[in-house]
Design a protein around this motif. Sequence first.
Motif, PDB file in Angstrom:
ATOM      1  N   TYR A  32    -145.773 -44.512 -24.429  1.00 46.29           N
ATOM      2  CA  TYR A  32    -146.940 -44.950 -25.183  1.00 46.29           C
ATOM      3  C   TYR A  32    -147.964 -43.824 -25.302  1.00 46.29           C
ATOM      4  CZ  TYR A  32    -145.706 -49.898 -25.391  1.00 46.29           C
ATOM      5  OH  TYR A  32    -145.102 -51.093 -25.673  1.00 46.29           O
ATOM      6  N   ALA A  33    -148.529 -43.666 -26.497  1.00 45.45           N
ATOM      7  CA  ALA A  33    -149.711 -42.839 -26.642  1.00 45.45           C
ATOM      8  C   ALA A  33    -150.883 -43.586 -26.014  1.00 45.45           C
ATOM      9  CB  ALA A  33    -149.986 -42.561 -28.109  1.00 45.45           C
ATOM     10  N   MET A  34    -151.745 -42.863 -25.347  1.00 41.91           N
ATOM     11  CA  MET A  34    -152.885 -43.477 -24.668  1.00 41.91           C
ATOM     12  C   MET A  34    -154.179 -42.925 -25.247  1.00 41.91           C
ATOM     13  SD  MET A  34    -151.455 -45.549 -22.603  1.00 41.91           S
ATOM     14  CE  MET A  34    -152.950 -46.087 -21.752  1.00 41.91           C
ATOM     15  N   SER A  35    -155.141 -43.794 -25.371  1.00 41.14           N
ATOM     16  CA  SER A  35    -156.417 -43.394 -25.952  1.00 41.14           C
ATOM     17  C   SER A  35    -157.562 -43.996 -25.159  1.00 41.14           C
ATOM     18  CB  SER A  35    -156.526 -43.880 -27.403  1.00 41.14           C
ATOM     19  OG  SER A  35    -155.490 -43.378 -28.201  1.00 41.14           O
ATOM     20  N   TRP A  36    -158.700 -43.356 -25.289  1.00 32.53           N
ATOM     21  CA  TRP A  36    -159.970 -43.918 -24.818  1.00 32.53           C
ATOM     22  C   TRP A  36    -160.833 -44.161 -26.051  1.00 32.53           C
ATOM     23  CZ3 TRP A  36    -161.161 -45.548 -20.016  1.00 32.53           C
ATOM     24  CH2 TRP A  36    -160.372 -45.109 -18.955  1.00 32.53           C
ATOM     25  N   TYR A  37    -161.438 -45.335 -26.080  1.00 35.51           N
ATOM     26  CA  TYR A  37    -162.402 -45.706 -27.103  1.00 35.51           C
ATOM     27  C   TYR A  37    -163.702 -46.067 -26.392  1.00 35.51           C
ATOM     28  CZ  TYR A  37    -158.886 -46.138 -30.832  1.00 35.51           C
ATOM     29  OH  TYR A  37    -157.918 -45.892 -31.775  1.00 35.51           O
ATOM     30  N   ASP A  89    -173.989 -41.172 -24.871  1.00 38.70           N
ATOM     31  CA  ASP A  89    -172.639 -41.501 -24.398  1.00 38.70           C
ATOM     32  C   ASP A  89    -172.599 -42.881 -23.746  1.00 38.70           C
ATOM     33  OD1 ASP A  89    -172.315 -38.094 -23.380  1.00 38.70           O
ATOM     34  OD2 ASP A  89    -171.406 -39.033 -25.148  1.00 38.70           O
ATOM     35  N   THR A  90    -173.750 -43.507 -23.599  1.00 37.71           N
ATOM     36  CA  THR A  90    -173.802 -44.839 -23.006  1.00 37.71           C
ATOM     37  C   THR A  90    -173.016 -45.830 -23.859  1.00 37.71           C
ATOM     38  OG1 THR A  90    -175.931 -44.465 -21.940  1.00 37.71           O
ATOM     39  CG2 THR A  90    -175.330 -46.754 -22.400  1.00 37.71           C
ATOM     40  N   ALA A  91    -172.062 -46.507 -23.233  1.00 39.25           N
ATOM     41  CA  ALA A  91    -171.192 -47.428 -23.955  1.00 39.25           C
ATOM     42  C   ALA A  91    -170.244 -48.086 -22.965  1.00 39.25           C
ATOM     43  CB  ALA A  91    -170.374 -46.686 -25.015  1.00 39.25           C
ATOM     44  N   VAL A  92    -169.525 -49.064 -23.451  1.00 39.58           N
ATOM     45  CA  VAL A  92    -168.369 -49.584 -22.713  1.00 39.58           C
ATOM     46  C   VAL A  92    -167.162 -48.770 -23.171  1.00 39.58           C
ATOM     47  CG1 VAL A  92    -166.901 -51.566 -22.230  1.00 39.58           C
ATOM     48  CG2 VAL A  92    -169.372 -51.883 -22.565  1.00 39.58           C
ATOM     49  N   TYR A  93    -166.434 -48.252 -22.201  1.00 39.51           N
ATOM     50  CA  TYR A  93    -165.281 -47.414 -22.486  1.00 39.51           C
ATOM     51  C   TYR A  93    -164.005 -48.218 -22.239  1.00 39.51           C
ATOM     52  CZ  TYR A  93    -168.167 -43.297 -23.034  1.00 39.51           C
ATOM     53  OH  TYR A  93    -169.086 -42.379 -23.509  1.00 39.51           O
ATOM     54  N   TYR A  94    -163.111 -48.165 -23.225  1.00 45.18           N
ATOM     55  CA  TYR A  94    -161.868 -48.919 -23.178  1.00 45.18           C
ATOM     56  C   TYR A  94    -160.674 -47.978 -23.257  1.00 45.18           C
ATOM     57  CZ  TYR A  94    -164.860 -52.834 -24.689  1.00 45.18           C
ATOM     58  OH  TYR A  94    -165.834 -53.778 -24.793  1.00 45.18           O
ATOM     59  N   CYS A  95    -159.607 -48.306 -22.567  1.00 44.75           N
ATOM     60  CA  CYS A  95    -158.363 -47.577 -22.787  1.00 44.75           C
ATOM     61  C   CYS A  95    -157.425 -48.438 -23.620  1.00 44.75           C
ATOM     62  CB  CYS A  95    -157.703 -47.144 -21.486  1.00 44.75           C
ATOM     63  SG  CYS A  95    -157.071 -48.463 -20.450  1.00 44.75           S
ATOM     64  N   LYS A  96    -156.575 -47.752 -24.338  1.00 41.60           N
ATOM     65  CA  LYS A  96    -155.654 -48.411 -25.259  1.00 41.60           C
ATOM     66  C   LYS A  96    -154.296 -47.738 -25.165  1.00 41.60           C
ATOM     67  CE  LYS A  96    -154.832 -48.773 -30.249  1.00 41.60           C
ATOM     68  NZ  LYS A  96    -155.353 -48.368 -31.578  1.00 41.60           N
ATOM     69  N   TRP A 105    -154.930 -53.323 -24.850  1.00 44.56           N
ATOM     70  CA  TRP A 105    -156.280 -52.868 -24.521  1.00 44.56           C
ATOM     71  C   TRP A 105    -156.634 -53.268 -23.095  1.00 44.56           C
ATOM     72  CZ3 TRP A 105    -159.452 -50.015 -27.666  1.00 44.56           C
ATOM     73  CH2 TRP A 105    -159.130 -49.944 -29.029  1.00 44.56           C
ATOM     74  N   GLY A 106    -157.480 -52.445 -22.486  1.00 47.90           N
ATOM     75  CA  GLY A 106    -158.079 -52.816 -21.220  1.00 47.90           C
ATOM     76  C   GLY A 106    -159.347 -53.612 -21.455  1.00 47.90           C
ATOM     77  N   GLN A 107    -159.993 -54.004 -20.361  1.00 45.46           N
ATOM     78  CA  GLN A 107    -161.175 -54.852 -20.459  1.00 45.46           C
ATOM     79  C   GLN A 107    -162.466 -54.043 -20.574  1.00 45.46           C
ATOM     80  OE1 GLN A 107    -159.875 -53.940 -17.625  1.00 45.46           O
ATOM     81  NE2 GLN A 107    -161.675 -53.357 -16.432  1.00 45.46           N
ATOM     82  N   GLY A 108    -162.379 -52.753 -20.316  1.00 43.78           N
ATOM     83  CA  GLY A 108    -163.536 -51.889 -20.470  1.00 43.78           C
ATOM     84  C   GLY A 108    -164.286 -51.636 -19.171  1.00 43.78           C
ATOM     85  N   THR A 109    -164.972 -50.503 -19.145  1.00 39.60           N
ATOM     86  CA  THR A 109    -165.836 -50.158 -18.026  1.00 39.60           C
ATOM     87  C   THR A 109    -167.134 -49.588 -18.594  1.00 39.60           C
ATOM     88  OG1 THR A 109    -165.969 -48.945 -15.926  1.00 39.60           O
ATOM     89  CG2 THR A 109    -164.847 -47.825 -17.732  1.00 39.60           C
ATOM     90  N   GLN A 110    -168.248 -50.000 -18.013  1.00 41.16           N
ATOM     91  CA  GLN A 110    -169.553 -49.607 -18.544  1.00 41.16           C
ATOM     92  C   GLN A 110    -169.941 -48.219 -18.028  1.00 41.16           C
ATOM     93  OE1 GLN A 110    -171.886 -51.330 -20.654  1.00 41.16           O
ATOM     94  NE2 GLN A 110    -172.894 -49.329 -20.595  1.00 41.16           N
ATOM     95  N   VAL A 111    -170.376 -47.384 -18.943  1.00 44.58           N
ATOM     96  CA  VAL A 111    -170.943 -46.080 -18.611  1.00 44.58           C
ATOM     97  C   VAL A 111    -172.374 -46.063 -19.134  1.00 44.58           C
ATOM     98  CG1 VAL A 111    -170.857 -43.605 -19.054  1.00 44.58           C
ATOM     99  CG2 VAL A 111    -168.740 -44.872 -18.621  1.00 44.58           C
TER     100      VAL A 111
END
Length: 115
Positions: A32-37, A89-96, A105-111
Motif C-alpha cells: 500500500y502507498a501511505m500518505s499523511w493528510y 501547521d495546526t490541524a488534525v493529521y490523518y494517515c491513509k 483512514w486512521g482516526q487522526g491525531t491533533q497537532v
Amino acid sequence: QVQLVESGGGLVQPGGSLRLSCATSGFTFSVYAMSWYRQAPGKERELVARIGTSGSTNYADSMKGRFTISRDNAKNTVYLQMNSLKPEDTAVYYCKAALNMRYYWGQGTQVTVSS
C-alpha cells in the motif's frame, strides 16, 4: 480488521518538532502507498506527504524541507517527522493507506502549534 492508529500529536511551540506515527494492521502494509493528510478547522483535508511502496516520496509545497515521511514495512508503520513547525501547521493529521481504489483512514491525531 483493518486498523490505522495515529499517535505522536500534541502541543508544540513554533519552531519545534514532532514525530507522528501510524501503526497499521489487518492488511498487507508493504503493498500500500501511505500518505499523511491534515485538516484544519474550517478547511478541507489536504495532502501533506505520500510514500510509495518503493519508498518514493512526494510532499505538498508548504511542507517541503520541513517534513519527512518514512515507512517501516517490518513494523507496518508510517512516520511523519515534522520540523520547524508553524502555527499554520495546526490541524488534525490523518494517515491513509491506498491500493488502487481501496482506501483506509486512521482516526487522526491533533497537532497544535502555539506559544
